[in-house]
Design an enzyme around this catalytic site. Structure first.
Site: not given
Ligand code: SAH
Length: 264
Positions: A37, A59, A173
């Site tokens: 991803d 992408k 998100m």
């Molecule tokens: N499965 C992922 C979440 C996917 S949804 C997890 O467990 O972290 C995608 C959202 O995750 C983004 O919109 C943001 O809100 C958050 N996110 C993912 N990585 C991040 C990071 N390094 N710093 C801040 N927010 C993050």
């Protein structure tokens, strides 16, 4: 009968490659096929062997991600060709990662699968800022919430249930909807001074932290323009200083220096 490959959903963690589990690192380094991803860090992608086939589903042309149905079919196709697949996902595969849509389709197609957990963004942001998700006297529970909603829908959440001053709310998100989130929480009783911490690219070299509060977060986000991905921690714990610099503190220091006529 032809051999069917196994698909392993692997959590890549929030960014810092050292936050991979040992199991995730081993699987990535010995992969035959990796389907990954947008949110997987480049340092982690660099661990994939040259001999492996890589498929970027975050992408494609015109910057649109590959639709979920198509990702599911890509995984099934590789497995039915007899190839083992690493399905690498940001954070944890089962926290807002659509992991279960993939495992459901795999199960339906008779493809064996495994799941390797990853550190989710909430935990990454908490650790790297030094701000706890729970703390005696401040937060007795923590909730992970999606702030995502389709353009024509209002965020339909149990706002009365969420507006609990002793709970830490972590919004994934939520960048596009933070204004609505803040308004709803205030309308349901959380004070405007409730601390909000926004963390962008948590645990990576690009990490940025913005300290604000419910009645100012919209203006602060507009002013400081944090780049995605951004996670929001809302609640009393978010008011703890933690250890990183913050735009607000920097701005306050700058204003103070200006007032004192110091241009250092
Ligand atoms: N499965 C992922 C979440 C996917 S949804 C997890 O467990 O972290 C995608 C959202 O995750 C983004 O919109 C943001 O809100 C958050 N996110 C993912 N990585 C991040 C990071 N390094 N710093 C801040 N927010 C993050």
């Amino acid at each position: 009968m032809a051999r069917v490959g196994t698909v392993t959903l692997v959590g890549a963690g929030p960014g810092d490659p050292e936050l991979l589990t040992l199991k995730a690192a081993r699987l990535i380094e010995t992969a035959q096929v990796v389907v990954y991803d947008r949110l997987v860090a480049p340092e982690i992608l660099a661990m994939i062997p040259d001999s492996a086939e890589r498929v970027n589903v975050g992408k494609r042309t015109h910057h649109h991600p590959v639709p979920q149905d198509e990702i599911n079919e890509i995984l099934v196709r590789f497995a039915l060709e007899g190839r083992d697949v690493i399905r690498l996902k940001g954070g944890d595969p089962f926290i807002f990662g659509r992991g279960c849509e993939e495992t459901a389709r795999l199960a339906e197609a008779g493809v064996p699968f495994d799941v390797v957990p990853g550190i989710t963004a909430a935990q990454g942001a908490s650790a790297s800022t030094g701000v706890p998700l729970t703390h005696r006297g401040l937060a007795r529970s923590v909730r992970y919430i999606t702030g995502h909603c389709k353009a024509d829908e209002m965020l339909d959440l149990d706002w009365a249930g969420l507006a609990d001053p002793e709970t830490t709310l972590v919004f994934y998100m939520g960048k596009a909807t933070i204004r609505l989130i803040a308004q709803k929480l205030m309308a349901h009783g959380l004070p405007g001074h409730t601390p909000v911490m926004a963390v962008a690219s948590a645990t990576s070299a690009q990490e940025r932290r913005l300290d604000s509060q419910l009645d100012q977060i919209e203006a602060d986000m507009a002013e400081h323009g944090l780049e995605s991905p951004v996670i929001f921690l809302i609640g009393k714990v978010a008011g703890l200083a933690g250890r990183r610099d913050s735009f607000r503190l920097i701005a306050q220091a700058r204003d103070l220096r200006a007032k004192e006529g110091c241009h250092a």
